[in-house]
Design a protein around this motif. Sequence first.
Motif, PDB file in Angstrom:
ATOM      1  N   PRO A 308      32.310  21.312 -10.649  1.00  0.00           N
ATOM      2  CA  PRO A 308      32.978  20.066 -11.177  1.00  0.00           C
ATOM      3  C   PRO A 308      33.908  18.910  -9.834  1.00  0.00           C
ATOM      4  N   ALA A 309      33.425  18.111 -10.111  1.00  0.00           N
ATOM      5  CA  ALA A 309      34.750  16.864  -9.835  1.00  0.00           C
ATOM      6  C   ALA A 309      35.295  17.175  -8.644  1.00  0.00           C
ATOM      7  N   GLU A 310      36.000  17.422  -7.160  1.00  0.00           N
ATOM      8  CA  GLU A 310      37.302  17.836  -6.707  1.00  0.00           C
ATOM      9  C   GLU A 310      38.368  17.010  -7.643  1.00  0.00           C
ATOM     10  N   LYS A 311      38.290  15.337  -7.645  1.00  0.00           N
ATOM     11  CA  LYS A 311      39.727  14.661  -7.978  1.00  0.00           C
ATOM     12  C   LYS A 311      39.367  13.655  -8.849  1.00  0.00           C
ATOM     13  N   GLY A 312      39.975  13.317  -9.338  1.00  0.00           N
ATOM     14  CA  GLY A 312      40.208  12.198 -10.010  1.00  0.00           C
ATOM     15  C   GLY A 312      40.818  10.332  -9.376  1.00  0.00           C
ATOM     16  N   ASP A 319      45.787  11.890  -2.149  1.00  0.00           N
ATOM     17  CA  ASP A 319      45.985  12.341  -1.416  1.00  0.00           C
ATOM     18  C   ASP A 319      46.100  11.172  -0.023  1.00  0.00           C
ATOM     19  N   LEU A 320      45.297  10.471  -0.604  1.00  0.00           N
ATOM     20  CA  LEU A 320      44.710   9.270   0.419  1.00  0.00           C
ATOM     21  C   LEU A 320      46.284   8.569   1.532  1.00  0.00           C
ATOM     22  N   ARG A 321      46.801   8.395   0.609  1.00  0.00           N
ATOM     23  CA  ARG A 321      49.007   8.136   0.185  1.00  0.00           C
ATOM     24  C   ARG A 321      49.311   9.781   1.632  1.00  0.00           C
ATOM     25  N   ASN A 322      49.391  10.514   1.017  1.00  0.00           N
ATOM     26  CA  ASN A 322      49.929  11.914   1.415  1.00  0.00           C
ATOM     27  C   ASN A 322      49.268  12.171   2.587  1.00  0.00           C
ATOM     28  N   ALA A 323      48.187  11.898   3.164  1.00  0.00           N
ATOM     29  CA  ALA A 323      47.238  11.743   4.752  1.00  0.00           C
ATOM     30  C   ALA A 323      47.866  10.881   5.362  1.00  0.00           C
ATOM     31  N   LEU A 324      48.488   9.621   5.343  1.00  0.00           N
ATOM     32  CA  LEU A 324      47.932   8.383   5.693  1.00  0.00           C
ATOM     33  C   LEU A 324      49.840   8.586   6.330  1.00  0.00           C
ATOM     34  N   GLU A 325      50.766   9.383   5.271  1.00  0.00           N
ATOM     35  CA  GLU A 325      51.858  10.156   5.980  1.00  0.00           C
ATOM     36  C   GLU A 325      51.979  10.967   6.798  1.00  0.00           C
ATOM     37  N   GLY A 326      50.932  11.797   7.214  1.00  0.00           N
ATOM     38  CA  GLY A 326      51.324  12.855   7.945  1.00  0.00           C
ATOM     39  C   GLY A 326      50.738  14.145   6.791  1.00  0.00           C
ATOM     40  N   ALA A 330      41.933  17.154   5.486  1.00  0.00           N
ATOM     41  CA  ALA A 330      41.461  17.027   6.008  1.00  0.00           C
ATOM     42  C   ALA A 330      40.993  15.672   6.841  1.00  0.00           C
ATOM     43  N   GLU A 331      40.392  15.217   7.649  1.00  0.00           N
ATOM     44  CA  GLU A 331      40.193  13.664   7.636  1.00  0.00           C
ATOM     45  C   GLU A 331      38.419  13.381   7.112  1.00  0.00           C
ATOM     46  N   ASN A 332      38.021  14.336   7.231  1.00  0.00           N
ATOM     47  CA  ASN A 332      36.600  14.193   6.067  1.00  0.00           C
ATOM     48  C   ASN A 332      37.277  13.385   4.920  1.00  0.00           C
ATOM     49  N   LYS A 333      38.135  14.005   4.068  1.00  0.00           N
ATOM     50  CA  LYS A 333      38.417  13.605   2.852  1.00  0.00           C
ATOM     51  C   LYS A 333      38.595  11.803   3.209  1.00  0.00           C
ATOM     52  N   LEU A 334      39.630  11.161   3.916  1.00  0.00           N
ATOM     53  CA  LEU A 334      39.808   9.970   4.718  1.00  0.00           C
ATOM     54  C   LEU A 334      38.606   9.154   3.619  1.00  0.00           C
ATOM     55  N   MET A 335      37.367   9.844   4.711  1.00  0.00           N
ATOM     56  CA  MET A 335      36.259   8.977   4.711  1.00  0.00           C
ATOM     57  C   MET A 335      35.331   9.678   3.799  1.00  0.00           C
ATOM     58  N   GLY A 336      35.542  10.277   2.830  1.00  0.00           N
ATOM     59  CA  GLY A 336      34.527  10.636   1.619  1.00  0.00           C
ATOM     60  C   GLY A 336      34.684   9.352   0.967  1.00  0.00           C
TER      61      GLY A 336
END
Length: 356
Positions: A308-312, A319-326, A330-336
């Motif tokens: 199935p698709a990973e995320k809605g 997830d992007l917001r959380n990643a930017l907050e540190g 994984a960085e490739n999620k940001l680039m996805g």
Amino acid sequence: MRITPNILINNLLNNLYKNTERMGKLQNQIASGKRLTKPSDDPGGVLRSLFLRTTLGELDQFEKNVDDSKSWLSVTQNALNELVSVFRQAKTIAIQGSNDPSSDVRSALSYQVGGLIETALNAGNTAYDGKYIFAGSKTQDLPFTSLVEGITYRGDRSKMTREVALSQTVITNLHGDEVFQPELYHQVVAGVRVSDITAPLNEVLPASAVGAGNFTINLAGVAPLVIGPIDPTVDSLTDLMNSINAAFAASNSPAEAEIVDNRLVITSTLQGTEGVMTITDGVAGGILTRLGIADNDGKILGENILPPAEKGVFDTLIDLRNALEGRALAENKLMGLSDGSQSVGLIPSDLITFTA
């Protein structure tokens, strides 16, 4: 026969009476603008008039339904365009965040993503004429709510229809699950692509020929479906697909078979664990084995089950917001994130016409 003066007078009076009555009827028609004022004026004409009046009333309602549907779909398209804009901005922010590790920059970008989440939430809660367009049949209830654990969908998966012509209806809505949530359908794809979907299977499949045979599909809540017999010397991939769909239709099974890129694809339309299906070949080295769906023991091959698709929509932005907050991601999620109408593959392909 002797004609007396009295007969002449009576005939004259009778003619005068009829003419007077006819003049009165014409005056009533002129005054009212109607040729028929009571059924006795013309019984056949009254029936025709009533039929035409009913037909005009139906056409008027159909026209209103069409106008309402167009307005509803226009509002839906605007909301989807809003989502496309959100993901294009998220794409830009993700690139900035991956290129600049500065905490100050990432903190500012995280704040921007928070705004995008709010924009997406507002798009999900778009209303038209006092009804929430993505709520399914629960049009009076707010479909998306923001809770501590995330954003939750409270609508249903119902489709709304409008009658736009006699015995002709159209679906006018998209429910929130199909736009904002990941697809969890269970799908099986044949590992072998045939060269001709209309040729007998023995002519286009590898391995030695086998005789006619059956196979079984098991779906949750449905009695095992025995498909066949399928005769590879005669039946093509198209025939096989039709046989599977006929069995699904006869049992009201929540599944469908189709041919994609010359491969057989079988999809359960239930979501999650309820949609899991098992397929067993009836004979060793049977049709499913030769199509690359099953192994030599007749059991479905795990690599042919699409994940199935990973995320809605909301989970991806969070997830992007959380990643930017540190937080860990994984960085490739940001680039996805991809810019365009199929942002991160979350807006279904059948909606591209709305967002192009």
